[in-house]
Design a protein around this motif. Structure first.
Motif, mmCIF file in Angstrom:
data_model
loop_
_atom_site.group_PDB
_atom_site.id
_atom_site.type_symbol
_atom_site.label_atom_id
_atom_site.label_comp_id
_atom_site.label_asym_id
_atom_site.label_seq_id
_atom_site.Cartn_x
_atom_site.Cartn_y
_atom_site.Cartn_z
ATOM 1 N N ARG A 198 10.643 2.687 3.332
ATOM 2 C CA ARG A 198 11.688 1.880 3.955
ATOM 3 C C ARG A 198 11.148 0.660 4.707
ATOM 4 N N TYR A 199 9.990 0.822 5.374
ATOM 5 C CA TYR A 199 9.575 -0.232 6.309
ATOM 6 C C TYR A 199 8.219 -0.881 6.068
ATOM 7 N N HIS A 200 7.307 -0.217 5.382
ATOM 8 C CA HIS A 200 5.929 -0.721 5.363
ATOM 9 C C HIS A 200 5.807 -2.049 4.609
ATOM 10 N N GLU A 201 5.329 -3.067 5.301
ATOM 11 C CA GLU A 201 5.109 -4.378 4.673
ATOM 12 C C GLU A 201 3.625 -4.539 4.386
ATOM 13 N N ARG A 202 3.334 -5.216 3.296
ATOM 14 C CA ARG A 202 1.939 -5.436 2.933
ATOM 15 C C ARG A 202 1.622 -6.928 2.952
ATOM 16 N N GLY A 203 0.354 -7.239 3.094
ATOM 17 C CA GLY A 203 -0.073 -8.628 2.964
ATOM 18 C C GLY A 203 0.038 -9.431 4.238
ATOM 19 N N GLU A 204 -0.308 -10.705 4.098
ATOM 20 C CA GLU A 204 -0.373 -11.608 5.258
ATOM 21 C C GLU A 204 0.978 -11.734 5.948
ATOM 22 N N GLY A 205 0.914 -11.764 7.260
ATOM 23 C CA GLY A 205 2.123 -12.003 8.047
ATOM 24 C C GLY A 205 3.020 -10.790 8.192
ATOM 25 N N ALA A 206 2.557 -9.606 7.774
ATOM 26 C CA ALA A 206 3.390 -8.405 7.875
ATOM 27 C C ALA A 206 3.873 -8.226 9.313
ATOM 28 N N VAL A 207 5.152 -7.857 9.433
ATOM 29 C CA VAL A 207 5.736 -7.647 10.754
ATOM 30 C C VAL A 207 5.700 -6.162 11.123
ATOM 31 N N ILE A 208 6.128 -5.309 10.199
ATOM 32 C CA ILE A 208 6.133 -3.864 10.445
ATOM 33 C C ILE A 208 5.208 -3.179 9.439
ATOM 34 N N GLN A 209 4.309 -2.367 9.949
ATOM 35 C CA GLN A 209 3.497 -1.529 9.074
ATOM 36 C C GLN A 209 3.593 -0.083 9.563
ATOM 37 N N ILE A 210 3.464 0.828 8.619
ATOM 38 C CA ILE A 210 3.548 2.262 8.947
ATOM 39 C C ILE A 210 2.191 2.903 8.671
ATOM 40 N N ALA A 211 1.754 3.754 9.587
ATOM 41 C CA ALA A 211 0.537 4.543 9.376
ATOM 42 C C ALA A 211 0.887 6.017 9.543
ATOM 43 N N LEU A 212 0.027 6.894 9.032
ATOM 44 C CA LEU A 212 0.257 8.334 9.170
ATOM 45 C C LEU A 212 -0.675 8.874 10.250
ATOM 46 N N ALA A 213 -0.113 9.673 11.175
ATOM 47 C CA ALA A 213 -0.886 9.969 12.383
ATOM 48 C C ALA A 213 -0.689 11.373 12.942
ATOM 49 N N PRO A 214 -1.193 12.399 12.239
ATOM 50 C CA PRO A 214 -1.236 13.730 12.862
ATOM 51 C C PRO A 214 -1.910 13.598 14.223
ATOM 52 N N CYS A 215 -1.379 14.304 15.241
ATOM 53 C CA CYS A 215 -1.704 13.925 16.622
ATOM 54 C C CYS A 215 -3.158 14.129 17.040
ATOM 55 N N SER A 216 -3.688 15.339 16.811
ATOM 56 C CA SER A 216 -5.037 15.644 17.319
ATOM 57 C C SER A 216 -5.491 16.969 16.709
ATOM 58 N N PRO A 217 -6.778 17.285 16.780
ATOM 59 C CA PRO A 217 -7.243 18.542 16.175
ATOM 60 C C PRO A 217 -6.547 19.778 16.747
ATOM 61 N N PHE A 218 -6.126 19.689 18.022
ATOM 62 C CA PHE A 218 -5.568 20.881 18.658
ATOM 63 C C PHE A 218 -4.044 20.976 18.553
#
Ligand code: ZN
Length: 459
Positions: A198-218
């Motif tokens: 829905r949101y991830h933009e690629r390339g130069e000038g991207a405004v919104i990018q999405i990353a995947l982020a499991p919180c921590s080992p614990f």
């Protein structure tokens, strides 16, 4: 009537002229200022140089210090609602987390919208143009947390790397967070895919990018870590998590997985150039070398690390090994500010304590906050003042009492403790003018955000 500009079929040109001081983050001489057109920087001018072609508008920057827009690489916007909360004002990470989890579990969509607005407004006013957030709380009714954040970023006209965080290892299974705050892996992965699509933009000038982020080992299972890495490769997005933040975490990893944190990270497919880590403090020499070879980035969070007494990241050695290093203010329950220019000052001083004054200059610290942070987020189109890059920049005035008597204007930003930009531009658009965000009712925001914070803690 056709305007002459349209007749010539070109974008207007703005000359930000002859700044009092300038930090380009790349060694270019920008003392004549820069030219902005079509949302990008088109020229960087040396001393006495004039733009190559006439400009439609000139901004006299002779009372301003010009820098690239600052880039924040680690935050939890929602935590602005639990700043300076008495019960956790003087504890370390694990008790801090276990006291806060039940409070955070009550977060509502409106709370998150207010918290995100407060955090981003504070960042923007401190000269920050791109912010990463790590949101890992999805209590019932808050399924669209990241969607809410996207709307706020767009409203303020900034750029963001919004990471879909997650927690899947609750107390019942040996994790730290309460069971009510964790989600099933299938739900997390499906929502991650939805958000990328829905949101991830690629390339130069991207405004919104999405990353995947499991919180921590614990707080996350091994399986979810591995599945997130596979999904990130499949969709070509970045990976983010907390790692090597405290010795408690190291003990947890040895006990739960029989591995040190970095070995665990590698075992789940995360030791790559796609990953950036929050904190990255407790690495030994051999681990630093491995991080450098992999190109895994580190978000250095000096204030949070001092606040929670977590330790001091080995930033100079990380950089020497080839690790991309940027700065993060971290969540506002462990900073408790969201101020990027002040964070650069904290990084300067904390790293000097470790390496000595000559080893860490003001320019290095500003470099981590700009070009370094951009690299950590995998971006080469922001973080510097150079022709062709996005016109993301900040202008600071030095007319407050705290600067009076200062000599080197760039050094004064950090040494005298600048805390507020006068003007901020994102992609060629002014988002801060005269120290204010046009269109944002700041007193109204503070009133409602404060009320929301009180209600959240009261339960
Ligand atoms: Zn964090």
């Amino acid at each position: 009537m056709t305007s002459p500009l349209i007749a010539q079929n070109r974008e207007p040109r703005l000359w930000i002229k002859n700044p009092l001081g300038v930090f380009t983050a790349n060694g270019l001489d920008g003392s004549g200022g820069i030219v902005v057109s079509g949302g990008r920087i088109t020229e960087v001018l040396g001393s006495g140089q004039q733009p190559a072609a006439p400009c439609d508008e000139v901004f006299d920057a002779s009372e301003h210090v010009l820098t690239p827009g600052l880039v924040n690489t680690h935050h939890h916007f929602y935590q602005t609602l639990t700043r300076a909360w008495g019960p956790v004002a003087s504890v370390e990470l694990f008790p801090w987390l276990t006291s806060l989890y039940p409070v955070w579990a009550r977060l509502t969509p409106r709370d998150l919208e207010l918290a995100t607005t407060a955090a981003l407004a504070e960042l923007l006013l401190s000269g920050c143009t791109t912010a990463a957030d790590h949101h890992y709380l999805f209590p019932q009714g808050l399924d669209e947390a990241v969607d809410i954040q996207v709307q706020v970023v767009r409203r303020l006209g900034m750029r963001a790397m919004l990471s879909r965080g997650s927690m899947s290892l609750g107390e019942q299974d040996g994790g730290l967070p309460p069971q009510t705050t964790v989600q099933a892996a299938e739900v997390i992965l499906a929502d991650s895919e939805r958000l990328i699509g829905r949101y991830h933009e690629r390339g130069e000038g991207a405004v919104i990018q999405i990353a995947l982020a499991p919180c921590s080992p614990f707080s996350v299972t091994r399986e979810l870590m591995a599945a997130s890495a596979e999904l990130a490769v499949h969709h070509d997005v970045r990976l983010h998590t907390h790692l090597a933040e405290t010795l408690d975490e190291e003990d947890f990893c040895k006990e739960m997985f029989g591995l040190r944190p970095l070995d665990y990270l590698e075992s789940v497919g995360w030791l790559t150039g796609r990953t950036w880590l929050g904190h990255g403090i407790h690495f030994d020499d051999e681990e630093i070398a491995r991080l450098g070879v992999a190109g895994t980035g580190v978000a250095h969070c000096p204030t949070s690390n001092m606040r929670l007494a977590s330790g001091t990241a080995r930033v100079i050695e990380l950089e020497a090994a080839g690790v991309p290093v940027g700065l993060g203010v971290d969540g506002s329950a462990s900073n408790d500010a969201s101020n990027m220019i002040l964070e650069a000052r904290q990084a300067l001083y904390l790293q000097r304590l470790r390496y000595g004054a000559a080893a860490v200059t003001c320019e290095q610290a500003l470099g981590w906050a700009t070009r370094g942070s951009a690299g950590v987020l995998g971006r080469s189109d922001i973080g510097q003042l150079a022709p062709g890059l996005q016109a993301d920049l900040a202008l600071f005035r030095l007319d407050e009492l705290r600067f009076s008597g200062s000599h080197d204007p760039v050094a004064a930003l950090l040494l005298c403790g600048a805390d507020r930009a006068d003007r901020v531009m994102v992609g060629g658009h002014w988002r801060v003018l005269d120290g204010q965000i046009p269109g944002l009712d700041l007193p109204g925001l503070i009133a409602e955000h404060s009320r929301s914070a009180r209600n959240l803690v009261a339960g």
